[in-house]
Scaffold this active site. Structure first.
Site, PDB file in Angstrom:
ATOM      1  N   ALA A  95       0.837  -1.200   0.000  1.00  0.00           N
ATOM      2  CA  ALA A  95       0.000   0.000   0.000  1.00  0.00           C
ATOM      3  C   ALA A  95       0.873   1.251   0.000  1.00  0.00           C
ATOM      4  O   ALA A  95       2.096   1.179   0.134  1.00  0.00           O
ATOM      5  CB  ALA A  95      -0.920  -0.015   1.223  1.00  0.00           C
ATOM      6  N   GLY A 126      -0.195  -5.220   0.703  1.00  0.00           N
ATOM      7  CA  GLY A 126      -1.382  -5.160  -0.124  1.00  0.00           C
ATOM      8  C   GLY A 126      -1.220  -5.870  -1.452  1.00  0.00           C
ATOM      9  O   GLY A 126      -2.202  -6.366  -2.023  1.00  0.00           O
ATOM     10  N   GLU A 153       3.300  -6.073   7.309  1.00  0.00           N
ATOM     11  CA  GLU A 153       2.646  -4.928   7.947  1.00  0.00           C
ATOM     12  C   GLU A 153       3.016  -4.770   9.412  1.00  0.00           C
ATOM     13  O   GLU A 153       3.045  -3.644   9.933  1.00  0.00           O
ATOM     14  CB  GLU A 153       1.119  -5.063   7.819  1.00  0.00           C
ATOM     15  CG  GLU A 153       0.565  -4.724   6.446  1.00  0.00           C
ATOM     16  CD  GLU A 153       0.554  -5.917   5.504  1.00  0.00           C
ATOM     17  OE1 GLU A 153      -0.082  -5.839   4.456  1.00  0.00           O
ATOM     18  OE2 GLU A 153       1.201  -6.939   5.815  1.00  0.00           O
ATOM     19  N   GLU A 175      -2.024  -9.364  -0.678  1.00  0.00           N
ATOM     20  CA  GLU A 175      -3.452  -9.456  -0.383  1.00  0.00           C
ATOM     21  C   GLU A 175      -4.284  -9.428  -1.675  1.00  0.00           C
ATOM     22  O   GLU A 175      -5.273 -10.163  -1.815  1.00  0.00           O
ATOM     23  CB  GLU A 175      -3.862  -8.326   0.560  1.00  0.00           C
ATOM     24  CG  GLU A 175      -3.289  -8.513   1.966  1.00  0.00           C
ATOM     25  CD  GLU A 175      -3.680  -7.419   2.925  1.00  0.00           C
ATOM     26  OE1 GLU A 175      -4.419  -7.710   3.885  1.00  0.00           O
ATOM     27  OE2 GLU A 175      -3.249  -6.269   2.717  1.00  0.00           O
TER      28      GLU A 175
END
Length: 637
Positions: free
Chosen positions: A65, A111, A136, A114
């Site tokens: 992200a 991300g 993270e 993910e």
């Protein structure tokens, strides 16, 4: 689209290539995700044969992200909206009726993984740069876009929790063995493999057997309890809430962070998260240093095959450089070659790649490698006369643009360079022990040092995947200069009657990875004594230190110091007494004060770089953001 490159092949398969605008690596910004959502809207109207998501950049798949967005969160509502953005979008991707595939080449983190987990299939390209992980927790946050839901279902809860709680990443082959990807393929066949898998009609990969049973809601509390016990060994909940939140969200909400909003608001708004995000950007700043130089080292020559010199050479060989290692005889070099073999075995799984690294490390008792080296580093014992003789003999053999460096930890560059015909070319490149574990390398310049030598040294350190910190020549530079008063304060406390165990317990509670007394034992009490005498204004060393050195009890290397040691570990910890409330601050303040003064003196350019250097060079508690950041917050009412 601004960030996505869209093509449709003859089979009706949509290929989406991510090329995040104005970024060296792909990241999932708000704009990137909005455009992806728009493309899903279009495919809802006209479903394709399949969807393949890949990178249009050579730098990797998706790094994660946009961390900048975390810095801009001002309210719990914004935090929930950020989580919901990715969670809802990736759930939508997971539910589309056509087959989807993530073609992963290069880094696939946070991300990015993910998003990949929301696809029906995943292929990892088998090359060194490919890494898959959910790191993270290093930022004090959780994989809130579906990682906590899908990863346990794909590889099992124990393996998934291990990855999420440790930030461990997997290469392509290990990801295949773990079940994280369907295939690990060579670059030359990646497109054909992707098309074949999309058209195969195979069901998505899911766990079965005992791993599936472990993911059952009835069994989860047992797995969660085991995971918490492991986390408690390394991180206190009050210091690092994120790993505990990952376990709680998986156990109680099946990975849906939106179901426990209070928990998420506490994490996103916590000082720990803010400071860990700060540390991330400090690290990125260090990584950016040296970019202005085009210097590209291929050959390095190290003189001195002791622990430091030998390990520097081994690390350079591990990172792809040809490293020649010089000492007085082949017999003196042999132990370093043995240590290097153990390092290569630990870090490189491919036998051919391991052999190639070994071949790049060349014993060179005669010093023939000096003439061919792009970087020459002297790493002999700390004796000014010996270093003078060596540097004087090296200089005439150097290539014109080669770096000439010293790994000295205590001698000033101004004193070392007096014997050189061109004193401006000598620079300090100071590694820390153990070299493979310590990320920081100090780049030391004196007045009059060539600017291009500094820039080239910074580039070299980045080339071998370390973090360079530019500092000016001064006693102890930054890291050793701040450690000396910290360790001295700890030993003065022992002289005053405080136990070593209590002192170390206080500093571990503060967040340090190791207490100062254990650190002194590990470094060697004779070395601690010598360093303290060089770097401290105190005329009389601590009595507890002097006594042990006089008796020959030098710490870990002799089996006895402040602690008893056995097989490289403390044999038995004396029980710590009740820790005085003010003890940790009393011990850490000399380190903090010295850091302040070094910034004021210009030894390090600014407080951010000083914080970065102390965090990555001493292990100063990252969740506190650095010594100067901690001090500024401590002063706030």
């Amino acid at each position: 689209m601004k960030h996505w490159e869209i093509t449709v092949d003859a089979d009706g398969i949509v290929w989406m290539g991510l090329n995040t605008a104005q970024a060296s690596m792909n990241k999932l910004t708000a704009e990137v995700l909005a455009e992806f959502s728009e493309q899903l809207d279009k495919m809802d109207q006209q479903p394709p044969t399949g969807l393949i998501i890949q990178s249009a950049k050579s730098s990797g798949f998706i790094a994660g992200a946009d961390i900048e967005e975390f810095k801009q969160l001002d309210s719990p509502e914004q935090a929930n909206a950020l989580i919901a953005r990715g969670w809802n979008l990736f759930n939508r991707l997971a539910s589309v009726p056509y087959p989807t595939l993530a073609l992963i080449r290069g880094v696939c983190l946070g991300g990015g993984l993910e998003l990949s987990l929301a696809c029906r299939y995943r292929i990892a390209v088998d090359e060194p740069s490919t890494r898959l992980g959910l790191p993270e927790v290093l930022l004090g946050i959780v994989p809130g876009w579906g990682g906590m839901l899908r990863l346990p279902r794909v590889i099992g809860p124990q393996a998934a929790l291990d990855m999420m709680l440790t930030a461990k990443s997997l290469d392509a082959r290990r990801a295949k063995r773990a079940g994280l990807v369907d295939l690990a393929v060579a670059p030359r066949v990646m497109r054909e493999s992707a098309v074949g898998l999309i058209r195969s009609g195979r069901p998505p990969r899911r766990i079965s057997g005992i791993a599936a049973v472990m993911n059952h809601p009835v069994i989860r509390p047992i797995i969660a309890m085991m995971a918490r016990k492991q986390v408690q060994k390394k991180a206190r909940r009050e210091h690092y809430p994120a790993p505990y939140a990952i376990i709680d969200i998986w156990q109680k909400a099946d990975g849906d962070a939106l179901k426990i909003p209070a928990l998420m608001q506490g994490i996103v708004g916590s000082p720990t998260t803010q400071n860990l995000v700060r540390v991330f950007f400090l690290q990125e700043r260090l990584k950016s240093l040296g970019k202005e130089s085009s210097f590209n080292a291929r050959r390095v020559h190290i003189i001195g095959a002791g622990v430091m010199g030998g390990d520097i050479a081994a690390w350079c060989a591990l990172r792809g450089l040809t490293a020649t290692l010089q000492d007085q005889s082949a017999e003196r070099i042999a132990p370093a070659i043995g240590r290097a073999g153990a390092l290569f075995k630990k870090r490189i799984r491919d036998p051919l790649a391991r052999r190639a690294a070994s071949d790049r490390l060349i014993p060179d008792p005669q010093g023939h490698g000096i003439r061919h080296a792009d970087v020459v580093i002297e790493a002999i014992f700390e004796n000014l006369a010996a270093k003078h003789a060596l540097l004087k003999s090296i200089e005439p053999q150097l290539k014109p643009n080669a770096i000439l460096a010293t790994n000295t930890s205590s001698l000033r560059i101004e004193e070392l360079r007096t014997v050189l015909a061109d004193p401006s070319r000598l620079i300090g490149i100071h590694f820390f022990n153990p070299v493979p574990m310590m990320p920081l390398v100090e780049i030391i310049a004196a007045s009059g040092t060539r600017p291009e030598a500094i820039a080239d040294a910074l580039a070299f350190v980045r080339r071998i995947d370390k973090l360079p910190l530019p500092v000016k020549s001064a006693p102890g530079f930054l890291v050793n200069a701040v450690l000396a008063p910290y360790m001295l304060a700890a030993m003065r406390a022992v002289d005053a009657g405080q136990s070593a165990a209590t002192i170390d317990a206080a500093m571990r509670k503060f967040g340090m990875p190791m207490g100062p007394i254990e650190l002194a034992d590990t470094v060697g009490l004779d070395i601690a004594l010598a360093a303290g005498q060089q770097l401290s204004d105190q005329t009389t060393p601590p009595q507890c230190l002097m006594k042990r050195v006089e008796e020959g009890h030098l710490g870990k290397k002799t089996g006895r110091g402040f602690y008893e040691w056995s097989n490289g570990k403390i044999a038995s910890h004396a029980a710590a007494s009740a820790i005085p409330e003010e003890l940790a601050e009393q011990l850490i303040m000399p380190l903090v004060s010295r850091t302040q003064s070094l910034v004021a003196e210009g030894v390090v350019a600014d407080s951010d770089l000083a914080d970065a250097g102390v965090i990555f060079g001493t292990g100063f508690a990252p969740f506190r953001g650095g010594p100067l950041k901690w001090l500024s917050e401590r002063k706030m009412p």
